[in-house]
Design an enzyme around this catalytic site. Structure first.
Site, short mmCIF file in Angstrom:
data_model
loop_
_atom_site.label_atom_id
_atom_site.label_comp_id
_atom_site.label_asym_id
_atom_site.label_seq_id
_atom_site.Cartn_x
_atom_site.Cartn_y
_atom_site.Cartn_z
CG HIS A 283 4.65 -19.83 31.18
ND1 HIS A 283 3.62 -20.55 31.72
CD2 HIS A 283 4.37 -18.52 31.39
CE1 HIS A 283 2.74 -19.71 32.22
NE2 HIS A 283 3.17 -18.48 32.05
CG ASP A 352 7.00 -10.91 30.91
OD1 ASP A 352 6.38 -9.87 31.16
OD2 ASP A 352 6.77 -11.99 31.48
C1 LIG Z 1 8.81 -18.62 34.38
C2 LIG Z 1 9.70 -19.56 35.19
C3 LIG Z 1 9.87 -18.98 36.59
C4 LIG Z 1 9.04 -20.92 35.27
O1 LIG Z 1 9.78 -21.63 36.18
P1 LIG Z 1 9.57 -23.15 36.60
O2 LIG Z 1 8.32 -23.70 36.06
O3 LIG Z 1 9.78 -23.17 38.07
O4 LIG Z 1 10.73 -23.86 35.85
P2 LIG Z 1 12.26 -23.86 36.27
O5 LIG Z 1 12.71 -22.50 36.66
O6 LIG Z 1 12.47 -24.97 37.26
O7 LIG Z 1 12.91 -24.27 34.88
C5 LIG Z 1 13.00 -25.58 34.38
C6 LIG Z 1 14.34 -25.71 33.68
O8 LIG Z 1 14.39 -24.81 32.57
C7 LIG Z 1 15.41 -23.83 32.77
N1 LIG Z 1 14.87 -22.53 32.46
C8 LIG Z 1 13.58 -22.12 32.62
N2 LIG Z 1 13.44 -20.86 32.23
C9 LIG Z 1 14.67 -20.45 31.82
C10 LIG Z 1 15.16 -19.24 31.32
N3 LIG Z 1 14.38 -18.20 31.19
N4 LIG Z 1 16.45 -19.17 31.00
C11 LIG Z 1 17.27 -20.24 31.13
N5 LIG Z 1 16.86 -21.41 31.60
C12 LIG Z 1 15.57 -21.51 31.95
C13 LIG Z 1 15.74 -23.89 34.25
O9 LIG Z 1 17.05 -23.46 34.52
C14 LIG Z 1 15.53 -25.34 34.55
O10 LIG Z 1 16.63 -26.06 34.08
P3 LIG Z 1 17.22 -27.30 34.92
O11 LIG Z 1 16.09 -28.29 34.96
O12 LIG Z 1 18.40 -27.72 34.14
O13 LIG Z 1 17.54 -26.77 36.28
C15 LIG Z 1 11.07 -19.71 34.52
O14 LIG Z 1 10.91 -20.18 33.21
C16 LIG Z 1 11.83 -18.40 34.53
O15 LIG Z 1 12.46 -18.07 35.55
N6 LIG Z 1 11.79 -17.60 33.43
C17 LIG Z 1 12.42 -16.32 33.40
C18 LIG Z 1 11.54 -15.28 34.07
C19 LIG Z 1 10.38 -14.87 33.21
O16 LIG Z 1 10.51 -14.62 32.02
N7 LIG Z 1 9.23 -14.76 33.87
C20 LIG Z 1 7.99 -14.37 33.21
C21 LIG Z 1 7.05 -15.52 33.13
S1 LIG Z 1 5.62 -15.10 32.17
#
Ligand SMILES: CC(C)(COP(=O)(O)OP(=O)(O)OC[C@H]1O[C@@H](n2cnc3c(N)ncnc32)[C@H](O)[C@@H]1OP(=O)(O)O)[C@@H](O)C(=O)NCCC(=O)NCCS
Length: 416
Positions: A283, A352
């Site tokens: 998140h 989720d």
């Molecule tokens: C929610 C989300 C978009 C937040 O994204 P963000 O704040 O932009 O953070 P990032 O996507 O840059 O993630 C930071 C790090 O954690 C990792 N990470 C974050 N969520 C992850 C996940 N669900 N699975 C695997 N790795 C994850 C990223 O790969 C990244 O790693 P890195 O620094 O080695 O590249 C992200 O956690 C995600 O894509 N989750 C899955 C989708 C989801 O469940 N969405 C519902 C949200 S309520």
């Protein structure tokens, strides 16, 4: 208690520091950590994993309140008095039905269309039938907002039943918002346990500060466009799997890919090896357990324990049993996945992950998960649209252009 928001000396500005002149203005990709305004609606404490609607802790609201009361709280800012609440609930009931032309429109859509696309289009069309369509006062916006909250479950239930060739179930006037929604979608009146669990799912999704869909909604109304356009933008934004679409993605990988408890860890290892994200984890704001995931997990566990004791079997709708014949219990697989992902990556479950399994157990079709998130979040979107318009400033950030300028225009016939 005041929210622990650290103040800096000048904490509010609408004048960018000569940004047009800066060659290298600072970029906050994805607007990470950027505050765009102040709000009185929702406070997320991402460090301690806490969430408050208008100052009330989410868990308290789930335990003591109802979706209708939470919608009132979000939109009006305070808990209602008894008479205000009766009036509000009556209005929501009165506004449940949708115009015949919208039903015809839903029937005209191609089959196998995602429910969220149907909702996006239907909400947009619904604005044309709203008696307050061209009234932009706050009172009219509240009336329109209420209609949106009241009608969304009907739109979704009808869309689902049309898409699956089932007869429509008209809204009932003697059921609560959540029980009626459940009834119109599944054709069954939920018992008390199911109704309460479903209501808690709706409460947990009702608002989440300036998440992507709410941001879209606020951007749209900040142009002085109408509230239906704001909600339509929000629905389109919610659809993506990085946002509201994650719950459907979770259920799909549980049922179609993992299937058995022993497959969970190898499946997750492979995801990480391939540098793929696992939906339902991570998140932008929470750096620990998402409190909504914790609440839904507790409810989910309660159902699992009942199922273990043989109490639940008669209540689980048929399609669930079909799936359970070939797939292990979702809660068991979810728990293994949670333990593994936290240990391997330090990434925690979000709402989720647990809403998916819980909704599945309640007999909600997977295709209706993301739309259900929208139906619930509609209360928050309406509250945010109204708050944005109370003290509006056009939301219009900048992009740093990194291409060339003053290029020589070559006529088409002279280009290679
Ligand atoms: C929610 C989300 C978009 C937040 O994204 P963000 O704040 O932009 O953070 P990032 O996507 O840059 O993630 C930071 C790090 O954690 C990792 N990470 C974050 N969520 C992850 C996940 N669900 N699975 C695997 N790795 C994850 C990223 O790969 C990244 O790693 P890195 O620094 O080695 O590249 C992200 O956690 C995600 O894509 N989750 C899955 C989708 C989801 O469940 N969405 C519902 C949200 S309520």
């Amino acid at each position: 208690m005041k929210a622990d928001i650290r103040k800096i000396e000048e904490d509010y500005t609408d004048v960018a520091p000569e940004s047009s002149e800066l060659i290298h203005p600072k970029i906050y990709k994805g607007l990470v950590g950027v505050y765009v305004d102040e709000s009185l609606i929702t406070y997320i404490d991402g460090v301690n994993g806490k969430l408050y609607y208008r100052g009330y802790a989410l868990r308290d609201l789930c335990e003591k309140s109802t979706f209708e009361e939470v919608a009132y709280l979000l939109i009006h800012g305070t808990l209602p008095s008894n008479s205000e609440f009766i009036e509000f609930k009556d209005l929501l009931i009165k506004e449940r039905s949708i115009p015949d032309n919208i039903v015809t429109l839903l029937k005209s859509f191609p089959r196998n269309t995602t429910r969220i696309e149907l909702l996006r289009t239907a909400i947009s069309a619904l604005s044309l039938y709203d008696p307050d369509d061209y009234d932009y006062t706050e009172q009219a916006n509240i009336r329109k907002g209420l209609r949106i909250v009241a009608k969304m479950p009907t739109l979704l239930a009808f869309a689902h039943r049309i898409q699956t060739n089932l007869p429509l179930v008209e809204p009932s006037e003697d059921l609560s918002h959540s029980a009626n929604y459940y009834y119109m979608m599944t054709g069954n009146r939920p018992d008390k346990d199911f109704e309460e669990a479903f209501d808690d799912v709706l409460i947990c999704h009702a608002d989440h500060s300036i998440n992507p869909s709410t941001f879209s909604c606020r951007v749209t109304v900040s142009t002085l466009s109408d509230i239906y356009s704001g909600i339509t933008s929000a629905i389109g934004t919610l659809r993506g799997t990085l946002h509201g679409g994650a719950n459907e993605a979770v259920m799909k990988f549980m049922v179609n890919e993992i299937k058995k408890k022993e497959n969970v860890i190898p499946w997750a290892e492979k995801k990480f090896e391939n540098k793929e994200k696992i939906m339902g984890f991570g998140h932008r704001v929470y750096k620990t357990w998402d409190p909504r995931a914790e609440i839904l997990r507790d409810i989910f566990m309660g159902f699992f324990n009942k199922a273990q004791d043989g109490e639940l079997i008669d209540k689980i709708p048929n399609h669930e049993q079909d799936i359970h014949d070939e797939v292990d219990y979702i809660i068991e697989m979810t728990e293994i996945l949670t333990g593994y992902v936290i240990k391997a990556k330090g990434i925690y479950p979000n709402v989720d992950l647990y809403s998916a399994g819980l909704l599945h157990t309640l007999g909600i079709p997977t295709a209706s998960f993301t739309p259900l998130f929208a139906a619930s979040r509609s209360a928050g979107w309406v509250a945010h649209a109204i708050e944005q318009l109370k003290n509006n400033k056009l939301i219009r950030p900048r992009l740093r252009y990194i291409g060339e300028i003053e290029k020589n225009y070559v006529k088409i016939e002279e280009r290679y």
